[in-house]
Design an enzyme around this catalytic site. Sequence first.
Site, short mmCIF file in Angstrom:
data_model
loop_
_atom_site.label_atom_id
_atom_site.label_comp_id
_atom_site.label_asym_id
_atom_site.label_seq_id
_atom_site.Cartn_x
_atom_site.Cartn_y
_atom_site.Cartn_z
N PRO A 234 -37.50 -20.37 10.25
CA PRO A 234 -37.15 -21.55 11.04
C PRO A 234 -36.12 -21.22 12.14
O PRO A 234 -36.19 -21.76 13.22
CB PRO A 234 -36.54 -22.51 10.02
CG PRO A 234 -36.76 -21.92 8.67
CD PRO A 234 -37.13 -20.49 8.84
N PRO B 108 -6.00 21.34 17.20
CA PRO B 108 -4.61 21.69 16.93
C PRO B 108 -4.29 22.01 15.48
O PRO B 108 -3.19 22.44 15.18
CB PRO B 108 -3.88 20.41 17.34
CG PRO B 108 -4.86 19.33 17.04
CD PRO B 108 -6.21 19.90 17.36
N ASP C 41 -7.86 33.16 16.35
CA ASP C 41 -6.49 33.37 16.79
C ASP C 41 -5.48 33.00 15.72
O ASP C 41 -5.81 32.32 14.76
CB ASP C 41 -6.22 32.45 18.00
CG ASP C 41 -6.77 33.06 19.27
OD1 ASP C 41 -7.16 34.23 19.23
OD2 ASP C 41 -6.79 32.35 20.29
N LYS D 255 -2.27 38.52 18.26
CA LYS D 255 -1.50 39.67 18.73
C LYS D 255 -0.90 40.43 17.55
O LYS D 255 -0.33 39.82 16.64
CB LYS D 255 -0.40 39.14 19.65
CG LYS D 255 0.19 40.17 20.53
CD LYS D 255 1.15 39.51 21.52
CE LYS D 255 2.21 40.50 21.91
NZ LYS D 255 3.39 39.88 22.50
N GLY E 80 -7.27 28.14 19.07
CA GLY E 80 -6.52 26.92 18.81
C GLY E 80 -6.67 25.96 19.99
O GLY E 80 -6.79 26.39 21.14
N GLY E 81 -6.68 24.67 19.70
CA GLY E 81 -6.76 23.67 20.78
C GLY E 81 -8.05 23.82 21.55
O GLY E 81 -9.14 23.87 20.97
N ASP E 82 -7.93 23.93 22.85
CA ASP E 82 -9.08 24.11 23.72
C ASP E 82 -8.97 25.49 24.37
O ASP E 82 -7.89 25.92 24.76
CB ASP E 82 -9.09 23.03 24.80
CG ASP E 82 -10.27 23.18 25.73
OD1 ASP E 82 -11.34 22.70 25.37
OD2 ASP E 82 -10.12 23.82 26.79
N THR F 190 -7.03 19.63 22.84
CA THR F 190 -5.88 20.45 23.19
C THR F 190 -4.58 19.85 22.61
O THR F 190 -4.50 18.66 22.35
CB THR F 190 -5.80 20.62 24.72
OG1 THR F 190 -4.79 21.59 25.01
CG2 THR F 190 -5.44 19.31 25.41
N ALA F 191 -3.59 20.73 22.42
CA ALA F 191 -2.35 20.32 21.74
C ALA F 191 -1.71 19.09 22.39
O ALA F 191 -1.22 18.21 21.68
CB ALA F 191 -1.36 21.48 21.73
N MET G 225 4.25 26.24 24.78
CA MET G 225 5.00 27.50 24.58
C MET G 225 6.43 27.39 25.10
O MET G 225 6.94 28.29 25.75
CB MET G 225 4.28 28.66 25.28
CG MET G 225 2.89 28.87 24.72
SD MET G 225 1.93 30.09 25.60
CE MET G 225 1.21 29.12 26.92
N GLY H 74 2.02 19.98 15.20
CA GLY H 74 1.31 18.73 15.42
C GLY H 74 0.00 18.64 14.65
O GLY H 74 -0.73 19.62 14.56
N1 SAH Z 1 -5.31 26.55 23.78
C1 SAH Z 1 -4.25 25.85 23.09
C2 SAH Z 1 -2.89 26.23 23.59
C3 SAH Z 1 -2.54 27.66 23.35
S1 SAH Z 1 -0.90 28.04 23.88
C4 SAH Z 1 -4.48 24.34 23.22
O1 SAH Z 1 -5.33 23.90 23.98
O2 SAH Z 1 -3.81 23.60 22.51
C5 SAH Z 1 0.03 27.85 22.40
C6 SAH Z 1 0.93 26.64 22.50
O3 SAH Z 1 0.18 25.45 22.25
C7 SAH Z 1 2.01 26.60 21.45
O4 SAH Z 1 3.12 27.38 21.86
C8 SAH Z 1 2.36 25.13 21.43
O5 SAH Z 1 3.15 24.77 22.54
C9 SAH Z 1 1.01 24.50 21.63
N2 SAH Z 1 0.39 24.13 20.35
C10 SAH Z 1 -0.78 24.55 19.86
N3 SAH Z 1 -1.06 23.98 18.67
C11 SAH Z 1 -0.02 23.17 18.40
C12 SAH Z 1 0.30 22.28 17.33
N4 SAH Z 1 -0.50 22.14 16.28
N5 SAH Z 1 1.46 21.60 17.39
C13 SAH Z 1 2.28 21.74 18.43
N6 SAH Z 1 2.03 22.54 19.48
C14 SAH Z 1 0.89 23.25 19.47
#
Ligand code: SAH
Length: 465
Positions: free
Chosen positions: A43, A225, A248, A270, A302-304, A332-333, A384, A413
């Site tokens: 309906p 991160p 890394d 490194k 790490g990150g991008d 990225t961080a 950094m 972070g």
């Molecule tokens: N390619 C990474 C950055 C590499 S340079 C990106 O895109 O995030 C490394 C720096 O990234 C560190 O010295 C710090 O400043 C930052 N970083 C990466 N991971 C982090 C985290 N979990 N918490 C805080 N700073 C971070």
Amino acid sequence: MKLFPLFADLNGRHVLVVGGGPVAERKVKSLLAAGALVTVGAPDATDALEQWLTQGRIKRLRDVFQPEWLADIWLVVAATDDRGLNRRIAELANAQRLFINVVDDPELSSFQVPSIVDRSPLTIAISSAGSAPVLARRVRERIESLFDHTLGSLAALAARYRPAIRQARPALRPRRDFYDWLLDGPVAAALRQQQPERAEQLLQAELEHPQAPVTGKVLLVGAGPGDPGLLTLKALRALNEADVILYDRLVDGPILELARRDAEQIPVGKIPGEDHNATQARIHRLMLDRAGQGQLVVRLKGGDAFVFGRGGEELAFLRKHRIPYEVVPGITAALACAAYAGIPLTHRDHAQSVRLVTAHCRQDTMLEDWPSLAQAKQTLAFYMGVSQLDWLAEQLIAHGRSGQTPFAIVENGTRSNQRVLHGQLQDMARLARQHAIKAPSLLLIGEVAALAPELEWFGASIHAD
Ligand code: SAH
């Protein structure tokens, strides 16, 4: 097996859906996608159903259920909220040997609709025989994340070339090998890269001149991160498929645990005493060796990889050596730390731009644009920077940024040990020393940092004063 799995061809066949609510609407939608001729009997109907009716996509019987509705149809779906009525429809349907699905009522149903993963023409259907729909949904989510959305195009391409493949590879074994190559190799990669013409050329070339040399491939993947939940689906797939993972220092345990069990994991951070160029040369050599052996190499950063990650250099090297690659971005961080500290990077009132800055270049190339970095109404995200806090604050203040500008340092972070330190620029270095802030830490400077105490939601925070 309690139920017989069945994929029904409903194209051009009449199907009745009894009920006009949101549940009926969902069923109608998928029936229409399969080309069924749908009649809705109820309906009242939802707006979408009314719209499909005006568009002529469905027929409508504007009434309470009538037994005559069951004439000349192939299937019935009962989606009313009246169990008595559903039962009566089921009884009538059974008497006429019509298959019926009563939504969410396996007892009254003679067929059930599975959860599906749609990569048409490939469809994966999952059923718990009505016993645990939640479980079926979970399984569906898992499978959904495993397969790239271009899998459908790959299946369609394979279907189109099926006769040609059969002709070029008449024996079963070589034909299977060909399909393996098709699914894992450069054709699938080209589709993921949204280059369908190249995919087809590669397929044709391989059909005509078999035995393309095995080439490996490098996936340059951003791991985010730290919180594994921040990996992208593509990153997760890469970890599932990798032969070898070069990671890394910033990539840690919980993320590597997600990788395929028998993938080889090689840390390439490194080595103490080694300089950056030597580290980079070692990474390049490893990528070249492993991809040269036909392996799928995941280069995990790490990150991008394109934000202070030397991703550009690695790709240039791969391109020079003609090794195929793909890039998967990561969070990225700066984005992650801001989000996990409750700091919006831009804000209508406080910051119209964000700058990602490396504080690492003191010895190499001095940061020369202090006057522009010191401007108000922007957010600075320093990577950094922990060992440079005195110098950064001095320079910014000397070039006009107020000493009272809010800052936040996000240490580790998104990880379980995240700490956020807040305060004013003039006190930054002292506070960081006082609280023994260590790397990896991301430094955010700008008015938006003052919002953190109000918006924070994750981990520990340290408020100065
Ligand atoms: N390619 C990474 C950055 C590499 S340079 C990106 O895109 O995030 C490394 C720096 O990234 C560190 O010295 C710090 O400043 C930052 N970083 C990466 N991971 C982090 C985290 N979990 N918490 C805080 N700073 C971070």
